[in-house]
Design a protein around this motif. Sequence first.
Motif, PDB file in Angstrom:
ATOM      1  N   MET A   1       0.847  -1.170   0.000  1.00  0.00           N
ATOM      2  CA  MET A   1       0.000   0.000   0.000  1.00  0.00           C
ATOM      3  C   MET A   1       0.895   1.236   0.000  1.00  0.00           C
ATOM      4  O   MET A   1       1.847   1.324   0.765  1.00  0.00           O
ATOM      5  CB  MET A   1      -0.901  -0.012   1.240  1.00  0.00           C
ATOM      6  CG  MET A   1      -1.698   1.243   1.399  1.00  0.00           C
ATOM      7  SD  MET A   1      -2.947   1.238   2.702  1.00  0.00           S
ATOM      8  CE  MET A   1      -2.080   0.618   4.092  1.00  0.00           C
ATOM      9  N   GLY A   2       0.590   2.177  -0.869  1.00  0.00           N
ATOM     10  CA  GLY A   2       1.320   3.431  -0.922  1.00  0.00           C
ATOM     11  C   GLY A   2       0.490   4.539  -0.302  1.00  0.00           C
ATOM     12  O   GLY A   2      -0.727   4.594  -0.479  1.00  0.00           O
ATOM     13  N   VAL A   3       1.140   5.396   0.453  1.00  0.00           N
ATOM     14  CA  VAL A   3       0.476   6.551   1.065  1.00  0.00           C
ATOM     15  C   VAL A   3       1.221   7.793   0.630  1.00  0.00           C
ATOM     16  O   VAL A   3       2.445   7.877   0.784  1.00  0.00           O
ATOM     17  CB  VAL A   3       0.470   6.445   2.608  1.00  0.00           C
ATOM     18  CG1 VAL A   3      -0.195   7.666   3.226  1.00  0.00           C
ATOM     19  CG2 VAL A   3      -0.227   5.171   3.060  1.00  0.00           C
ATOM     20  N   VAL A   4       0.492   8.745   0.079  1.00  0.00           N
ATOM     21  CA  VAL A   4       1.109   9.969  -0.418  1.00  0.00           C
ATOM     22  C   VAL A   4       0.188  11.139  -0.073  1.00  0.00           C
ATOM     23  O   VAL A   4      -1.035  10.999  -0.075  1.00  0.00           O
ATOM     24  CB  VAL A   4       1.369   9.864  -1.939  1.00  0.00           C
ATOM     25  CG1 VAL A   4       0.090   9.686  -2.714  1.00  0.00           C
ATOM     26  CG2 VAL A   4       2.153  11.035  -2.452  1.00  0.00           C
ATOM     27  N   HIS A   5       0.781  12.268   0.271  1.00  0.00           N
ATOM     28  CA  HIS A   5      -0.046  13.434   0.596  1.00  0.00           C
ATOM     29  C   HIS A   5      -0.777  13.940  -0.651  1.00  0.00           C
ATOM     30  O   HIS A   5      -1.993  14.066  -0.653  1.00  0.00           O
ATOM     31  CB  HIS A   5       0.811  14.565   1.187  1.00  0.00           C
ATOM     32  CG  HIS A   5       0.041  15.832   1.372  1.00  0.00           C
ATOM     33  ND1 HIS A   5      -0.837  16.002   2.425  1.00  0.00           N
ATOM     34  CD2 HIS A   5      -0.017  16.966   0.638  1.00  0.00           C
ATOM     35  CE1 HIS A   5      -1.405  17.196   2.326  1.00  0.00           C
ATOM     36  NE2 HIS A   5      -0.914  17.805   1.247  1.00  0.00           N
ATOM     37  N   ALA A   6      -0.034  14.237  -1.705  1.00  0.00           N
ATOM     38  CA  ALA A   6      -0.625  14.810  -2.914  1.00  0.00           C
ATOM     39  C   ALA A   6      -0.557  13.804  -4.066  1.00  0.00           C
ATOM     40  O   ALA A   6       0.508  13.289  -4.375  1.00  0.00           O
ATOM     41  CB  ALA A   6       0.122  16.090  -3.305  1.00  0.00           C
ATOM     42  N   PRO A   7      -1.683  13.533  -4.715  1.00  0.00           N
ATOM     43  CA  PRO A   7      -1.707  12.543  -5.792  1.00  0.00           C
ATOM     44  C   PRO A   7      -1.256  13.099  -7.147  1.00  0.00           C
ATOM     45  O   PRO A   7      -2.004  13.100  -8.124  1.00  0.00           O
ATOM     46  CB  PRO A   7      -3.178  12.114  -5.827  1.00  0.00           C
ATOM     47  CG  PRO A   7      -3.915  13.347  -5.419  1.00  0.00           C
ATOM     48  CD  PRO A   7      -3.033  14.019  -4.391  1.00  0.00           C
ATOM     49  N   TYR A   8      -0.009  13.567  -7.192  1.00  0.00           N
ATOM     50  CA  TYR A   8       0.539  14.010  -8.477  1.00  0.00           C
ATOM     51  C   TYR A   8       0.728  12.792  -9.377  1.00  0.00           C
ATOM     52  O   TYR A   8       1.090  11.706  -8.911  1.00  0.00           O
ATOM     53  CB  TYR A   8       1.874  14.733  -8.281  1.00  0.00           C
ATOM     54  CG  TYR A   8       1.706  16.127  -7.748  1.00  0.00           C
ATOM     55  CD1 TYR A   8       1.366  17.180  -8.603  1.00  0.00           C
ATOM     56  CD2 TYR A   8       1.870  16.400  -6.400  1.00  0.00           C
ATOM     57  CE1 TYR A   8       1.196  18.463  -8.124  1.00  0.00           C
ATOM     58  CE2 TYR A   8       1.701  17.689  -5.904  1.00  0.00           C
ATOM     59  CZ  TYR A   8       1.365  18.716  -6.779  1.00  0.00           C
ATOM     60  OH  TYR A   8       1.188  19.990  -6.300  1.00  0.00           O
ATOM     61  N   LEU A   9       0.480  12.964 -10.659  1.00  0.00           N
ATOM     62  CA  LEU A   9       0.521  11.837 -11.591  1.00  0.00           C
ATOM     63  C   LEU A   9       1.867  11.129 -11.601  1.00  0.00           C
ATOM     64  O   LEU A   9       1.920   9.906 -11.693  1.00  0.00           O
ATOM     65  CB  LEU A   9       0.135  12.305 -12.997  1.00  0.00           C
ATOM     66  CG  LEU A   9      -1.305  12.791 -13.144  1.00  0.00           C
ATOM     67  CD1 LEU A   9      -1.559  13.292 -14.562  1.00  0.00           C
ATOM     68  CD2 LEU A   9      -2.290  11.701 -12.761  1.00  0.00           C
ATOM     69  N   ARG A  10       2.974  11.848 -11.499  1.00  0.00           N
ATOM     70  CA  ARG A  10       4.293  11.202 -11.512  1.00  0.00           C
ATOM     71  C   ARG A  10       4.453  10.266 -10.314  1.00  0.00           C
ATOM     72  O   ARG A  10       5.075   9.220 -10.419  1.00  0.00           O
ATOM     73  CB  ARG A  10       5.414  12.244 -11.549  1.00  0.00           C
ATOM     74  CG  ARG A  10       5.547  13.076 -10.294  1.00  0.00           C
ATOM     75  CD  ARG A  10       6.653  14.133 -10.404  1.00  0.00           C
ATOM     76  NE  ARG A  10       6.808  14.858  -9.176  1.00  0.00           N
ATOM     77  CZ  ARG A  10       6.086  15.899  -8.798  1.00  0.00           C
ATOM     78  NH1 ARG A  10       5.119  16.345  -9.579  1.00  0.00           N
ATOM     79  NH2 ARG A  10       6.320  16.498  -7.651  1.00  0.00           N
ATOM     80  N   VAL A  11       3.858  10.620  -9.187  1.00  0.00           N
ATOM     81  CA  VAL A  11       3.925   9.771  -7.992  1.00  0.00           C
ATOM     82  C   VAL A  11       3.010   8.562  -8.155  1.00  0.00           C
ATOM     83  O   VAL A  11       3.399   7.433  -7.859  1.00  0.00           O
ATOM     84  CB  VAL A  11       3.548  10.578  -6.731  1.00  0.00           C
ATOM     85  CG1 VAL A  11       3.525   9.696  -5.494  1.00  0.00           C
ATOM     86  CG2 VAL A  11       4.495  11.753  -6.548  1.00  0.00           C
ATOM     87  N   LEU A  12       1.800   8.784  -8.658  1.00  0.00           N
ATOM     88  CA  LEU A  12       0.878   7.673  -8.903  1.00  0.00           C
ATOM     89  C   LEU A  12       1.463   6.703  -9.924  1.00  0.00           C
ATOM     90  O   LEU A  12       1.345   5.481  -9.757  1.00  0.00           O
ATOM     91  CB  LEU A  12      -0.473   8.198  -9.382  1.00  0.00           C
ATOM     92  CG  LEU A  12      -1.224   9.140  -8.439  1.00  0.00           C
ATOM     93  CD1 LEU A  12      -2.537   9.576  -9.070  1.00  0.00           C
ATOM     94  CD2 LEU A  12      -1.442   8.505  -7.083  1.00  0.00           C
TER      95      LEU A  12
END
Length: 98
Positions: A1-12
């Motif tokens: 499971m990944g947890v990220v504050h902001a769902p920027y496309l490069r991170v997704l």
Amino acid sequence: MGVVHAPYLRVLDAFTADGYPLILAGHTHGGQLCIPFYGALVTNCDLDTDRVKGLSTHTAEGRTSYLHVSAGCGTNRYTPVRFACPPEATLLTLVSRE
């Protein structure tokens, strides 16, 4: 499971390509300013407005991950109000696939 504050496309894209089955994010405030029966006007990132809150999927490099974006409870410093976007606290129950 990944947890990220902001769902920027490069991170997704990176999480999905690495095989994470679920990505949890926030930051969008659910669009914060929404038009009834239309939806969000902005996302506060490069995510499309259709996925500004709730459960959707994200595909990258032939893999697909579930993406859950919480609308959260706050606002941002530039727009200190919410309109047609009620605050939310999300409770997710995760169960094994097996």
